[in-house]
Each structure stands twice: as C-alpha cells, then as structure tokens.
Motif scaffolding. Structure first.
Motif, short mmCIF file in Angstrom:
data_model
loop_
_atom_site.label_atom_id
_atom_site.label_comp_id
_atom_site.label_asym_id
_atom_site.label_seq_id
_atom_site.Cartn_x
_atom_site.Cartn_y
_atom_site.Cartn_z
N ASP A 11 1.88 15.27 -26.65
CA ASP A 11 3.05 14.45 -26.86
C ASP A 11 2.81 13.35 -27.88
N LEU A 12 1.62 12.79 -27.89
CA LEU A 12 1.28 11.76 -28.87
C LEU A 12 1.25 12.37 -30.27
N ASP A 13 0.72 13.58 -30.40
CA ASP A 13 0.71 14.26 -31.70
C ASP A 13 2.13 14.46 -32.23
N VAL A 14 3.06 14.83 -31.35
CA VAL A 14 4.45 15.03 -31.75
C VAL A 14 5.06 13.70 -32.20
N ALA A 15 4.81 12.64 -31.44
CA ALA A 15 5.36 11.32 -31.78
C ALA A 15 4.80 10.84 -33.12
#
Length: 113
Positions: free
Chosen positions: A3-7
C-alpha cells in the motif's frame, strides 16, 4: 509495503513548497531499535508510564498488545515469535519498574499497584 508503494507511486510533490509530512501507523515491537525504515514511539509511551507512576489513580489497568509479528519485514524477524514476545514483555516490565509501577511486595501480577 504494498500500500505504501501505491501511495508513493501516486504522490506528486508540489514544486511550490515543502513536501508534506506523512504519518503512517505500524505496530513495531516495543523492544526494537529504530531503523532507517521504522521508527517508534516508545519515548512517548515511556513518558506516559512515568506520568502514571506519579499519578497512579489515573489508570489501574494496562494492556500489552502484540499481534503483528508475521507482517514485520524479514530483517526484523531474525528471532522466533516466542523470543520476540519475551523481549516485548521484558521491555515492558523494565519500563514499568523504572516508572515505579512494577510489582509491589505482597501483590501478584506484573503491574499490580
């Protein structure tokens, strides 16, 4: 991490000003040393325990919550879950004792007051 990678991939910094501060909530074992990737708020918890040591009527129940061992990064899983839990418990007992909240003679339990 997913999720951090997507953000981060969707984040577009503004050239007009400073980067915004992001706060991300993770459960990191209390006894772990901060790393370049993970910091912790143990200093805040220690301050709260010290305050409770001075004002014991504020709280009569403390709970140690541990449940995120399987989602920790590989580098932080260098010990067994049992060893991690023991480390967490020992850290907590040390901080309670330093704050004057530890066991009292004649009382059972880890945090009896």
């Amino acid at each position: 991490y997913r999720d951090l990678d997507v953000a981060l991939a969707k984040f577009e910094p503004s050239p007009a000003g400073p980067l915004p501060e992001w706060r991300v909530h993770f459960h990191v074992p209390l006894h772990c040393t901060p790393t370049a990737v993970f910091d912790h708020t143990a200093d805040h918890l220690i301050e709260v325990l010290q305050h409770l040591g001075r004002q014991p009527a504020l709280c009569s129940h403390l709970e140690m919550e541990t449940y995120t061992w399987e989602v920790m990064p590989t580098a932080m899983k260098n010990r067994s879950v049992v060893d991690q839990l023991v480390g967490e418990y020992e850290w907590t007992l040390r901080q309670l004792e330093r704050a004057g909240i530890g066991r009292r003679s004649g009382q059972g339990g880890a945090g009896g007051r």
